[in-house]
Each structure stands twice: as C-alpha cells, then as structure tokens.
Design a protein around this motif. Structure first.
Motif, PDB file in Angstrom:
ATOM      1  N   ARG A   1       0.841  -1.201   0.000  1.00 13.55           N
ATOM      2  CA  ARG A   1       0.000   0.000   0.000  1.00 13.55           C
ATOM      3  C   ARG A   1       0.871   1.245   0.000  1.00 13.55           C
ATOM      4  N   THR A   2       1.715   1.369   1.026  1.00 13.60           N
ATOM      5  CA  THR A   2       2.733   2.417   1.049  1.00 13.60           C
ATOM      6  C   THR A   2       3.982   1.789   1.658  1.00 13.60           C
ATOM      7  N   GLU A   3       5.060   2.563   1.720  1.00 13.66           N
ATOM      8  CA  GLU A   3       6.276   2.039   2.340  1.00 13.66           C
ATOM      9  C   GLU A   3       6.071   1.767   3.828  1.00 13.66           C
ATOM     10  N   ARG A   4       5.003   2.329   4.404  1.00 12.84           N
ATOM     11  CA  ARG A   4       4.736   2.138   5.828  1.00 12.84           C
ATOM     12  C   ARG A   4       3.661   1.090   6.104  1.00 12.84           C
ATOM     13  N   TYR A   5       2.869   0.784   5.097  1.00 12.48           N
ATOM     14  CA  TYR A   5       1.720  -0.097   5.353  1.00 12.48           C
ATOM     15  C   TYR A   5       1.597  -1.153   4.254  1.00 12.48           C
ATOM     16  N   THR A   6       1.168  -2.351   4.666  1.00 12.26           N
ATOM     17  CA  THR A   6       0.865  -3.428   3.730  1.00 12.26           C
ATOM     18  C   THR A   6      -0.506  -4.004   4.060  1.00 12.26           C
ATOM     19  N   GLY A   7      -1.020  -4.782   3.125  1.00 11.33           N
ATOM     20  CA  GLY A   7      -2.304  -5.430   3.344  1.00 11.33           C
ATOM     21  C   GLY A   7      -2.162  -6.640   4.259  1.00 11.33           C
ATOM     22  N   PRO A   8      -3.254  -7.395   4.450  1.00 12.94           N
ATOM     23  CA  PRO A   8      -3.213  -8.559   5.325  1.00 12.94           C
ATOM     24  C   PRO A   8      -2.410  -9.700   4.707  1.00 12.94           C
ATOM     25  N   GLU A   9      -1.993 -10.616   5.548  1.00 13.16           N
ATOM     26  CA  GLU A   9      -1.238 -11.780   5.079  1.00 13.16           C
ATOM     27  C   GLU A   9      -2.129 -12.655   4.203  1.00 13.16           C
ATOM     28  N   PRO A  10      -1.643 -13.085   3.033  1.00  9.47           N
ATOM     29  CA  PRO A  10      -2.477 -13.922   2.159  1.00  9.47           C
ATOM     30  C   PRO A  10      -2.743 -15.286   2.790  1.00  9.47           C
ATOM     31  N   LYS A  11      -3.909 -15.815   2.498  1.00  5.33           N
ATOM     32  CA  LYS A  11      -4.309 -17.121   3.042  1.00  5.33           C
ATOM     33  C   LYS A  11      -4.303 -18.224   1.998  1.00  5.33           C
ATOM     34  N   ALA A  12      -4.300 -17.842   0.708  1.00  4.52           N
ATOM     35  CA  ALA A  12      -4.350 -18.824  -0.368  1.00  4.52           C
ATOM     36  C   ALA A  12      -3.681 -18.228  -1.595  1.00  4.52           C
ATOM     37  N   PRO A  13      -3.271 -19.069  -2.561  1.00 10.64           N
ATOM     38  CA  PRO A  13      -2.627 -18.543  -3.770  1.00 10.64           C
ATOM     39  C   PRO A  13      -3.460 -17.505  -4.498  1.00 10.64           C
ATOM     40  N   SER A  14      -4.799 -17.676  -4.508  1.00 11.86           N
ATOM     41  CA  SER A  14      -5.662 -16.735  -5.227  1.00 11.86           C
ATOM     42  C   SER A  14      -5.667 -15.346  -4.595  1.00 11.86           C
ATOM     43  N   ASP A  15      -5.195 -15.221  -3.356  1.00 10.35           N
ATOM     44  CA  ASP A  15      -5.060 -13.899  -2.738  1.00 10.35           C
ATOM     45  C   ASP A  15      -3.887 -13.116  -3.323  1.00 10.35           C
ATOM     46  N   VAL A  16      -3.019 -13.837  -4.039  1.00 10.29           N
ATOM     47  CA  VAL A  16      -1.777 -13.215  -4.526  1.00 10.29           C
ATOM     48  C   VAL A  16      -1.770 -13.064  -6.038  1.00 10.29           C
ATOM     49  N   VAL A  17      -2.100 -14.124  -6.763  1.00  9.14           N
ATOM     50  CA  VAL A  17      -1.992 -14.102  -8.223  1.00  9.14           C
ATOM     51  C   VAL A  17      -3.264 -14.641  -8.867  1.00  9.14           C
ATOM     52  N   SER A  18      -3.413 -14.334 -10.161  1.00  6.22           N
ATOM     53  CA  SER A  18      -4.534 -14.824 -10.962  1.00  6.22           C
ATOM     54  C   SER A  18      -4.003 -15.311 -12.300  1.00  6.22           C
ATOM     55  N   ALA A  19      -4.767 -16.144 -12.970  1.00  8.59           N
ATOM     56  CA  ALA A  19      -4.361 -16.627 -14.294  1.00  8.59           C
ATOM     57  C   ALA A  19      -4.166 -15.454 -15.239  1.00  8.59           C
ATOM     58  N   GLY A  20      -3.067 -15.490 -15.976  1.00 11.06           N
ATOM     59  CA  GLY A  20      -2.726 -14.410 -16.896  1.00 11.06           C
ATOM     60  C   GLY A  20      -1.773 -13.388 -16.321  1.00 11.06           C
ATOM     61  N   ASP A  21      -1.559 -13.396 -14.992  1.00 14.53           N
ATOM     62  CA  ASP A  21      -0.595 -12.467 -14.376  1.00 14.53           C
ATOM     63  C   ASP A  21       0.826 -12.807 -14.816  1.00 14.53           C
ATOM     64  N   VAL A  22       1.590 -11.797 -15.171  1.00 15.51           N
ATOM     65  CA  VAL A  22       3.016 -11.970 -15.433  1.00 15.51           C
ATOM     66  C   VAL A  22       3.769 -11.504 -14.191  1.00 15.51           C
ATOM     67  N   VAL A  23       4.570 -12.391 -13.640  1.00 12.57           N
ATOM     68  CA  VAL A  23       5.300 -12.098 -12.403  1.00 12.57           C
ATOM     69  C   VAL A  23       6.751 -12.546 -12.580  1.00 12.57           C
ATOM     70  N   TYR A  24       7.586 -12.103 -11.659  1.00 14.53           N
ATOM     71  CA  TYR A  24       8.954 -12.600 -11.625  1.00 14.53           C
ATOM     72  C   TYR A  24       9.032 -13.772 -10.655  1.00 14.53           C
ATOM     73  N   VAL A  25       9.821 -14.778 -11.042  1.00 12.37           N
ATOM     74  CA  VAL A  25      10.026 -15.941 -10.180  1.00 12.37           C
ATOM     75  C   VAL A  25      11.518 -16.245 -10.115  1.00 12.37           C
ATOM     76  N   LYS A  26      11.885 -16.982  -9.081  1.00 10.91           N
ATOM     77  CA  LYS A  26      13.225 -17.556  -8.990  1.00 10.91           C
ATOM     78  C   LYS A  26      13.107 -19.069  -9.148  1.00 10.91           C
ATOM     79  N   ILE A  27      14.064 -19.648  -9.843  1.00  9.27           N
ATOM     80  CA  ILE A  27      14.046 -21.084 -10.072  1.00  9.27           C
ATOM     81  C   ILE A  27      14.607 -21.779  -8.837  1.00  9.27           C
TER      82      ILE A  27
END
Length: 841
Positions: free
Chosen positions: A389-415
């Motif tokens: 949200r800002t450098e001082r605040y974040t949202g709640p901790e995710p509970k499931a993968p769908s809280d973070v990403v959706s189909a079609g999202d392009v993200v960075y990953v590490k192998i």
C-alpha cells in the motif's frame, strides 16, 4: 597437305599472338599493381583484433569487451587431423602449389564463362590470407589480380606452416568467432585439441559460408557440408573408412557458448572498461589487453550476492506490488506463451513467468516461464506477498494462492528446482531410472526491488578495492551508486566529527548535555528542534556514550563547542570532500553529501591508523604478448619526513567523468617503480581512541548485529537520515573497511522501522562473513602516550575508591588530574589553576 599446314600456321600465330597479348597484359598489370602492394613484412608484425579481457586478482574472468571473439593459437597447438580437415575443405594441394593453384583458377574461369557469374574464386589458402589481411572483400578482377600477386609474394617470404597459422587465426567462422580457437569455444565450449573428428569437420566447413553452413542457424546444410568434408578426408587418405563412418553418422552437437564471466561484477567491469578506453581509445577493444583488477573473486561475488539479498529482503518486508503485466492465455500454446514473455526482460536471477492456473485446493499456482517452460509455484513461496500500500503499510497476510496471483498475471520468479531432463547424447547408463524420474520445475514468487544500494570494500592500508557493487542489477541500471550517488551520510558521519573533537582537546570522557535545544533561524519557516531517533533525552552524556548511542543532541553541542569552521578544516585535512557540506550545525547530523566511496575511503583512513588512502582498482595491464603496460605502484605509509611523490597529493576522483567511473588520477600514470607515498592525516593516538569508541558501537550500541561475526576486532557506525531516506553501515578492522548504503535513487522514506541497523548492517554482516573468513584478528597497535584510567562515568573524573567506575582511554597529557588529597587542605585543582568540578557543555 599445304592447306593443313597453312591452317596450322595460322592457329599457331593466333596462339602466339594471344599468348603475347596475355603476357603483355599480365606484365602491365603487374607493373601497375606491384608498387601499391603492401609489404609482406607486415604479416610478421600483424596484430589480430583480440577483445579486452578483465580478470579478478585471482585470475577469474570478470568480463570481455570487443566485437570480435578471438584467441590466437599457434600451429603446434592444433591437432594434425584438424589441419587436414581445413586442407580437405579449402585447399588440398596447399603444400604443393606456389601460392596459386592454376587448376583452381582455370576451374573458376570456366564456371564464369559458362554461367556468366562468379561461382567460386579458385582461391588457395595463401590467397585467402592475402585477402583477409590486406585486401577488401570486393569481388572484382583487380582485387583478384592483387590477391594472386600478394599470394606469390607471401609464398616467397613465409613458410607454409606460418601461412596456415595466419589463416586459421584470421578466418571468420560465424557468431562473432574469428579464428579456430574462438570457434571451438563458441560452438563446442572446448579447446581445439579436445574436439571430435565430426566437430573438426564442422568447423572446417564454415569458412566457405559462415552463415549458410552454420550448425546453429542452418543445421541441415551444415550437416551436408560436414559430411562432404569427411568424405574428402577419406578420399585424400587423411582418415580411415571406419573413422569416416563413425564421424559421418555422429549427431550435431553444436550449441551457442559464450565465454561466461566467472565473477558477477558488472559495475567493476564497467569501471575498468571506462578507464581502458580513456587510456587507449577504441584500441582497448581490439589490441588484446588483459586487465587484472584488485578485486578478489570470492569477496566480489559475496558483495554482489549479499547486496541483492539484502535489497530483496527489504522489498519483501514492504509487500507485493502486483504483477508486472497481463497475458490473455486462452488457447495459447506453450511456444506462444514463451513468445509473449519475450517482451519482459530477465533481471539477474529473476525470470518472467505467466500464471496459467491457480489451485487453492492444492495450494499452488501453475506457471509458464520464459526459458524453462511450465512449472509449479507453491503457496509457501507466496506467504510474504502482503499487498503493498505504502512504504509504511501493507495489506493482510495472504491465506491462499488466489489472494496473490490470478491466471494471466506476469510475475517474476526464482528457479528453485530445475527438472531433470534426458540428454540424448549422453551415455545410456547415465539416464534417469524409474527411481530418479524427471522432477517438475519449481519456482518461488519474487519481484524486482525498487530500492537500491551499494557496497564498497577497501584494503585499508593500500586503498585497493577488494569488492564493489553499485546496485541491484547493472543490466537494469548502469548508474553506479558506489561512486556516483551523493547522499546524506547521517550518523555515519559522526566519527569524523568526534575525531576532530579528539584532535582538539576533547576526550571520550568529556560530558555534553543530551537535552532539548531550539534554534531560531530567519531562513527557516519554523524553529529547528532536533531530536534523538528515540524522541527522548538522556541528560549529561560522555562522548563515548554519545557516539555508540548515536545521540544527536550531543553531536550538535559538540560541533557548536569546537566550531563549524574548525570541523570543516579538519574534514579537508582528512581529504573528505566538503563542497557539499553545510556550514551550520546540521553538519553534525550528517546533512552534507558524500558518495559511498567517499565514506568508505574516510573509514579506511580511520581503519589503517590515520594514513591517507587513494582507492584504486587496476592492479596490472598486459598487452596481448604478456608484456606489462601498467602495474600499480607500491603503497608506503609515511609518518614524517615523507619523500615527495607526484602521487602523494593527487585527488581521489572515482566519479569525475561523464561515465562517472573514472579511476584515481594516480592510476592514469604509466608504469613506474615510484611508490605511492601516503602521509599521516590524523594523530595516531586520536585514531586509536576512535577505534575503541567505534568498537563500542558494535559491542553496546546500534551496531550490535555485527556481534554475529563473533570477532573482537570489529568497529563501525550505523547511519540513518531524516525520514529514513538513507541508511548506512560503515565498519572495519585494521585491515579492511567496508561501507554499505541502502535507499531509493530518488530520495524517499524507506518506511517504518527501517534504519541503518536493519537495512545496511545485515548486508555488511553477510558480506564480512566471507571477507573475513580465515583472516586473523586485526586490531590497531596501541601507540605510545595512551593512558588507561578508571573514571566515574557520570562525571568523567577519576573514580574515587569505592565508586563504580569504568576504564577509559586518554592521551597522557589530557588524562583527568589525580584526585585531591582529602583532609590535609591541599590542592583541589590539577596544578594549572583549572577547576576540577564537573563541567557540562
């Protein structure tokens, strides 16, 4: 009969006339062209275009610069069978003709007459040497005549083996590879002597048409060409029937191989490149220079890795900023997904991937990566991804993968885990069994940090740069923050203020009042009310405690006491840049501007006992033949009666040109045996006491995280500016000084709880674990004239019998006066008329 005789005579006269005309034309061309032909002696002094190579101190490749990949090789280093492959492909009668093959030229002439165009040039290897070294590639008759004349001349003056060696080092073999040694590396990642017969024949097929017969670009035509050459080798008796059969049936094994850097040091490599171009111009890229740097490969890799890890750790603490893009994945094949991902760049170890599905029941997401194909991203790798949200605040901790990403999202990953794959060219006994079935690609969610940083590590006594990292990714940003970023040092500046105090009659036991203070200034909209970072005030405080607790009010009163001009003059004496230093009391809090390199150099002066330091990067420059062009001079630390040296007073300018990466002026000198004389800049007793005070920063103050290294020789200082826009840790022992900076390129708050101790210091600790491994403890020797006296920490005076006291270091002449004799009416001063009662500034 007479008619036949007359006809024969006519034809004979025509033949003789034609021959005479041909001889006259050839002689005329020779007389016309001969004066303009270059002397063959130039071949004996030829310099093949060879790239610039940069190596670490321990001879690990850091970078290679230059358009042409070439590694010159002697004919003795080339296997005979490889030579025969080229002879079979290009000039089977090479050792028999005088440089020009009449049969070949006749064949080329017949092809020209019958087809109306040039089909082949009939060139021998000697003629190709003449063309490659001296002539253009234009397909004209004049150039061909020049080529023939030069070839005849070359054959008269050079032996066959020398000509063949010149040819094999000059020819272009595709993919920027010039010469056989470079081609063996590019296509097979091997030296020439380790190539198989099939691979040798493949290379021999490239000179005719490096693009058309390239095994990477055109494998089918390359295979045909290779097998034709193998057949020629068999027919010429170079190989047996069995060897031909095995090689002709061998699969293509060529892959694209660049000479990978052995050390991840792009910022250091660019500094070296810029200096070489400054010295040698564009010749730096072609004359085969080898540059050996002062950096150690292990420490340099640790600097790169720990800085990236620290920046990623900060970034995770502040949440997930979401996908970097979107792809409509419906009905796309894996190949099409890979093509779509080409528009997203890879950043170091961060690989672009598109989410293809999300399964909350399995607690994972399916992804397709740009290079490695499909894989699994477990939810356990996403739990950090609270929504930013800002450098001082974040949202709640995710509970499931769908809280973070959706189909079609392009993200960075590490192998995390590459799949096991079957190598079709490997020995069958090495293939996976049922028990070792191929595993799935597994990846972790990550993101490219917005925050940046720098790390510089110097050998304290010489200024040699042991490691330098100028940011998260050089490919993402060429801006070298280590040498170019002018930032506020915050409390990391305080040791120089306190050292000035020690040089001006103050001691670690001098007491200043840590109490509120207000400054009125007509230039400010409001009054200046400086505070400590805790927001609290602690009353009378010794300088030692004021430093290791980083008390701002103590520093302000100290600067006001000793004087702003006095302090600025002392900074100039230490050769710290003062152009961007304010001439007001905010100077005490580090409101001036310094680069990380400036700060690292200043702490190196403290670390080595008070001697000047001129950071340098290049240890040695060698030409292609191994002769040394430049070698860094010896560094001599000098206390008094120092010999005059032109290097002694030269400024340290590592960020002075348009590239921002120029090396010190001392580095610009040619090879010289004259040493660099480094005079003393600070009193050794003051520096020794400062070592002790900064060791307390680690033992009892804001730098306590450094205790994880379990060493007793460490000292340093944290630093955090207003609103946490810049965070620092600069630390050292007597041998090495290392500085770390973390912040945004465009100054902005780093957020709640982010201080030098939490952002920069962890990076410093992880780097120093590697840098100090197997290094013995290194502390500054105690100089003469130091007294160790037990004092009352509340008053700074000698402790009375029975009082709680601590031992403190003093210059002998500044030690607290002996306690007055009680009950006999004797002195209550130190004999100089000075009142011994408690003084608070």
């Amino acid at each position: 009969m007479s008619h036949l005789l007359r006809t024969s005579r006519v034809f004979a006269w025509f033949f003789l006339t034609g021959l005479s005309v041909a001889i006259i034309i050839a002689s005329s061309l020779y007389l016309y062209l001969r004066p303009n032909l270059p002397p063959v002696e130039q071949l004996l002094d030829v310099r093949l275009q060879t790239p610039l190579r940069v190596y670490s101190k321990d001879n690990r490749l850091i970078a290679e610069f230059g358009e042409k990949r070439r590694a010159p090789i002697t004919i003795e280093q080339i296997p005979t069978i490889q030579l025969q492959a080229f002879l079979a492909a290009e000039d089977a009668r090479f050792y028999d003709h005088p440089g020009v093959d009449i049969k070949g030229l006749t064949r080329a002439a017949v092809e020209l007459i019958t087809t109306g165009s040039i089909q082949s040039g009939g060139s021998t290897i000697t003629m190709q040497v003449a063309k490659n070294y001296f002539l253009s590639r234009d397909r004209t008759f004049i150039r061909k005549f020049n080529e023939i004349l030069l070839a005849l001349q070359i054959e008269r003056e050079l032996d066959k083996n020398h000509i063949l060696e010149l040819y094999l080092n000059k020819i272009y073999l595709g993919n920027r590879a010039y010469g056989i040694a470079a081609a063996a590396q590019v296509y097979y990642d091997k030296p020439v002597k380790e190539l198989s017969l099939a691979q040798m024949a493949m290379l021999a097929g490239l000179p005719k048409a490096p693009s058309a017969f390239n095994p990477l670009a055109n494998p089918e035509r390359a295979l045909i060409r290779r097998n034709w050459i193998l057949g020629r080798m068999r027919d010429l008796g170079y190989i047996t029937e069995d060897a031909w059969s095995l090689a002709a049936n061998a699969p293509l094994t060529a892959t694209y191989n660049t000479r990978e850097a052995e050390v991840d040091a792009d910022y250091v490599a660019e500094m070296a490149r810029a200096e070489m171009v400054r010295r040698f111009g564009e010749d730096a890229y072609t004359e085969g220079y080898s540059v050996t740097l002062t950096v150690d490969s292990t420490r340099q890799q640790a600097a790169t890795d720990t800085l990236r890890s620290g920046l990623e750790a900060y970034d995770r603490r502040h949440g997930f900023r979401g996908p970097i893009g979107q792809i409509d994945i419906e009905n796309l094949t894996p190949a099409e997904l890979s093509d779509q991902l080409l528009s997203y760049s890879r950043i170091e170890a961060l690989v672009p991937a598109v989410v293809t599905s999300v399964d909350d029941e399995k607690n994972e997401a399916q992804v397709h990566t740009r290079r490695f194909g499909p894989g699994i991203m477990p939810f356990e790798t996403m739990t950090w991804a609270r929504r930013y949200r800002t450098e001082r605040y974040t949202g709640p901790e995710p509970k499931a993968p769908s809280d973070v990403v959706s189909a079609g999202d392009v993200v960075y990953v590490k192998i995390d885990q590459l799949p096991q794959v079957t190598n079709t060219e490997a020995d069958p006994s090495e293939q996976p069994t049922e028990e070792t079935a191929p595993s799935e690609l597994r990846v972790s969610l990550t993101q490219a940090p917005d925050v940046e940083g720098a790390l510089i590590s110097l050998t304290a006594k010489t200024g040699a740069i042991e490691a330098l990292a100028g940011g998260y990714s050089f490919n993402q940003s060429k801006y070298n923050r280590a040498t170019q970023a002018n930032r506020q040092p915050g409390s990391t500046f305080k040791p120089f203020l306190y050292l000035s105090a020690l040089e001006n009659g103050r001691t670690p036991a001098t007491i200043y009042n840590d109490a509120p203070i207000v400054f009125e200034d007509s230039s400010l909209e409001t009054s200046w009310r400086p505070q400590n970072s805790s927001g609290q005030f602690y009353g009378p405080t010794t300088l030692r405690k004021g430093l290791y607790r980083s008390r701002n009010l103590v520093s302000i009163r100290l600067l006001r006491d000793i004087g702003i001009n006095t302090t600025l003059d002392y900074l100039k004496r230490l050769k710290l840049p003062t152009e961007n230093m304010p001439a007001n009391l905010s100077l005490s809090l580090g409101s001036g501007l310094l680069t990380p390199m400036d700060l690292a150099r200043g702490f190196a002066v403290v670390a080595n006992g008070g001697y000047d330091v001129q950071p340098y990067l290049i240890e040695r420059i060698e030409e292609a033949d191994g002769s040394i062009v430049y070698e860094a001079p010896e560094t001599i630390l000098c206390d008094r009666n120092c010999p005059t040296s032109p290097r002694q007073s030269e400024p340290v300018d590592i960020a002075g040109d348009t590239e921002g990466m120029t090396l010190p002026a001392a580095q610009a000198e040619e090879t010289s045996d004259e040493p660099r004389v480094m005079p003393r800049l600070a009193d050794e007793r003051s520096v020794y006491i400062m070592h002790s005070m900064l060791q307390d920063v680690v033992k009892r103050g804001t730098g306590r995280r450094a205790l994880a290294l379990n060493r007793s020789d460490l000292a340093g200082k944290t630093g955090t500016t207003n609103e946490q826009k810049d965070t620092w840790f600069a630390g050292f022992n007597h041998d090495v000084a290392t500085t770390v900076w973390v912040g945004f390129d465009q100054p902005a708050p780093l957020g709640r709880g982010e201080y030098g101790a939490s952002t920069a210091l962890p990076i410093w600790v992880e780097y120093m674990k590697v840098a100090l491994k197997d290094r013995p403890s290194a502390t500054m020797p105690r100089p003469n004239g130091i007294a160790n006296i037990r004092i009352n920490p509340e008053t700074g005076e000698r402790a009375r019998p029975g009082e709680d006291g601590i031992f403190e270091l003093f210059k002998q002449e500044e030690a607290p006066a002996p306690l007055p004799v009680q009950g006999n009416g004797t002195h209550t001063d130190n004999g100089n008329g000075d009142d011994l009662s408690r003084q608070i500034f």
